[in-house]
Design a protein around this motif. Structure first.
Motif, PDB file in Angstrom:
ATOM      1  N   THR A 129      28.026  73.343   1.260  1.00  0.00           N
ATOM      2  CA  THR A 129      28.305  72.907  -0.112  1.00  0.00           C
ATOM      3  C   THR A 129      27.254  73.433  -1.083  1.00  0.00           C
ATOM      4  O   THR A 129      27.556  73.684  -2.253  1.00  0.00           O
ATOM      5  N   ARG A 130      26.042  73.608  -0.611  1.00  0.00           N
ATOM      6  CA  ARG A 130      25.025  74.231  -1.469  1.00  0.00           C
ATOM      7  C   ARG A 130      25.404  75.679  -1.773  1.00  0.00           C
ATOM      8  O   ARG A 130      25.263  76.148  -2.906  1.00  0.00           O
ATOM      9  N   PHE A 146      37.954  75.219   2.543  1.00  0.00           N
ATOM     10  CA  PHE A 146      37.349  76.326   3.279  1.00  0.00           C
ATOM     11  C   PHE A 146      35.875  76.056   3.565  1.00  0.00           C
ATOM     12  O   PHE A 146      35.346  76.481   4.596  1.00  0.00           O
ATOM     13  N   VAL A 147      35.223  75.319   2.665  1.00  0.00           N
ATOM     14  CA  VAL A 147      33.874  74.824   2.940  1.00  0.00           C
ATOM     15  C   VAL A 147      33.918  73.957   4.195  1.00  0.00           C
ATOM     16  O   VAL A 147      33.088  74.090   5.101  1.00  0.00           O
ATOM     17  N   PHE A 168      26.141  67.366  13.764  1.00  0.00           N
ATOM     18  CA  PHE A 168      26.201  68.813  13.509  1.00  0.00           C
ATOM     19  C   PHE A 168      27.013  69.096  12.247  1.00  0.00           C
ATOM     20  O   PHE A 168      26.612  69.885  11.390  1.00  0.00           O
ATOM     21  N   LEU A 169      28.169  68.436  12.136  1.00  0.00           N
ATOM     22  CA  LEU A 169      29.078  68.692  11.022  1.00  0.00           C
ATOM     23  C   LEU A 169      28.431  68.346   9.690  1.00  0.00           C
ATOM     24  O   LEU A 169      28.519  69.118   8.719  1.00  0.00           O
ATOM     25  N   SER A 170      27.783  67.197   9.605  1.00  0.00           N
ATOM     26  CA  SER A 170      27.170  66.792   8.335  1.00  0.00           C
ATOM     27  C   SER A 170      26.087  67.769   7.911  1.00  0.00           C
ATOM     28  O   SER A 170      25.914  68.046   6.717  1.00  0.00           O
ATOM     29  N   PHE A 207      32.217  80.950  -4.455  1.00  0.00           N
ATOM     30  CA  PHE A 207      33.101  80.886  -3.284  1.00  0.00           C
ATOM     31  C   PHE A 207      32.981  82.124  -2.403  1.00  0.00           C
ATOM     32  O   PHE A 207      33.346  82.095  -1.228  1.00  0.00           O
ATOM     33  N   ALA A 208      32.442  83.220  -2.931  1.00  0.00           N
ATOM     34  CA  ALA A 208      32.420  84.480  -2.184  1.00  0.00           C
ATOM     35  C   ALA A 208      31.731  84.337  -0.831  1.00  0.00           C
ATOM     36  O   ALA A 208      32.197  84.877   0.182  1.00  0.00           O
ATOM     37  N   GLY A 209      30.616  83.616  -0.779  1.00  0.00           N
ATOM     38  CA  GLY A 209      29.904  83.457   0.481  1.00  0.00           C
ATOM     39  C   GLY A 209      30.697  82.657   1.489  1.00  0.00           C
ATOM     40  O   GLY A 209      30.710  82.980   2.687  1.00  0.00           O
ATOM     41  N   ILE A 210      31.358  81.597   1.034  1.00  0.00           N
ATOM     42  CA  ILE A 210      32.209  80.795   1.918  1.00  0.00           C
ATOM     43  C   ILE A 210      33.382  81.635   2.398  1.00  0.00           C
ATOM     44  O   ILE A 210      33.750  81.609   3.583  1.00  0.00           O
TER      45      ILE A 210
END
Length: 269
Positions: free
Chosen positions: A194-195, A87-88, A185-187, A203-206
């Motif tokens: 990931t931070r 999901f990240v 852009f992706l990197s 995980f809540a923010g993701i």
């Protein structure tokens, strides 16, 4: 134009290996892990000859499209949190595609539009057509060390024909961005996401970002899982990234893996 990582990714220690041709970038990244590499390491191929998707499917990478994999360090990450890396990857890829679209009319500028959406568990859609896919693979290496590789396949210049589902490309949406710019852009977005993810501890923010772009949220859904088909409404994803279905009898069913169909396709599933 040459492939390069974003400044933020380079500052965070990400490295990049570029190949003219590979069978599979995921396979190459995992082989690097077996040889002792820990990552974060990006592996990119200008031509990918034997790409693969989920459930043993083939992923066709046409010339000009992006085939990239990221070997991500998971030492210290709880085993049940590793899957949330998918999901990240999803929120990062959707944001990268939005950047690539810029302000092209009809192409999502990343300003709240849902024309670019995330389909559980691993696809990026543009107006309902598949634009990109993600493949998360994990392996326990000798000595008990775990390796996780995230594969990204993006239809940048063209989309395959003859598929069982609609597909599109960034070029068809009007974007002039090439695969090299999409990787940059992706990197950058992966570095930021990931931070936020923080080794799976937050995980809540993701999850909130993923749900903001979720395809079919609140709509009729059918999920084929094994020999069973579950039907109902797409309610949410839970704290582990599992899909939650609100069944007609009011109960909630949780799905770990399966093939998702929405709307009239859900009825026919």
């Amino acid at each position: 134009m040459s492939y390069r990582l974003s400044e933020a990714a380079r500052a965070a220690g990400h490295r990049l290996h570029v190949h003219e041709s590979l069978g599979s970038t995921n396979t190459e990244a995992m082989e690097r892990a077996r040889a002792g590499e820990t990552g974060p390491l990006w592996v990119v191929a200008r031509r990918q000859e034997a790409g693969r998707g989920r459930r043993g499917n083939t992923w066709t990478s046409l010339p000009g499209n992006l085939a990239a994999s990221l070997l991500w360090p998971v030492a210290g990450v709880e085993a049940d949190r590793v899957a949330t890396l998918g999901f990240v990857a999803g929120v990062s890829l959707a944001a990268a595609v939005a950047d690539a679209c810029g302000t092209v009319p009809g192409c999502d500028p990343g300003r709240g539009s849902r024309s670019i959406a995330l389909k559980w568990p691993n696809d990026v859609l543009a107006d309902g057509a598949k634009l990109a896919g993600i493949l998360l693979e994990a392996e326990v290496l000798p000595g008990g060390r775990r390796a996780v590789v995230i594969g990204f396949g993006v239809n940048v210049a063209a989309s395959p024909e003859g598929l069982a589902y609609p597909a599109t490309s960034l070029s068809a949406l009007g974007s002039g961005a090439g695969a090299e710019k999409v990787l940059e852009f992706l990197s950058g977005h992966v570095t930021e996401a990931t931070r936020l993810w923080d080794g799976g501890r937050t995980f809540a923010g993701i999850r909130a970002r993923w749900l903001a772009r979720a395809a079919g949220l609140g709509s009729r859904i059918a999920v084929r899982t094994g020999g069973e088909t579950l039907e109902g409404l797409f309610d949410t994803i839970d704290e582990g990234g599992r899909l939650v279905i609100l069944a007609p009898d009011g109960t909630r069913r949780t799905v770990t893996a399966g093939e998702v169909h929405f709307g009239t396709a859900a009825t026919a599933a």
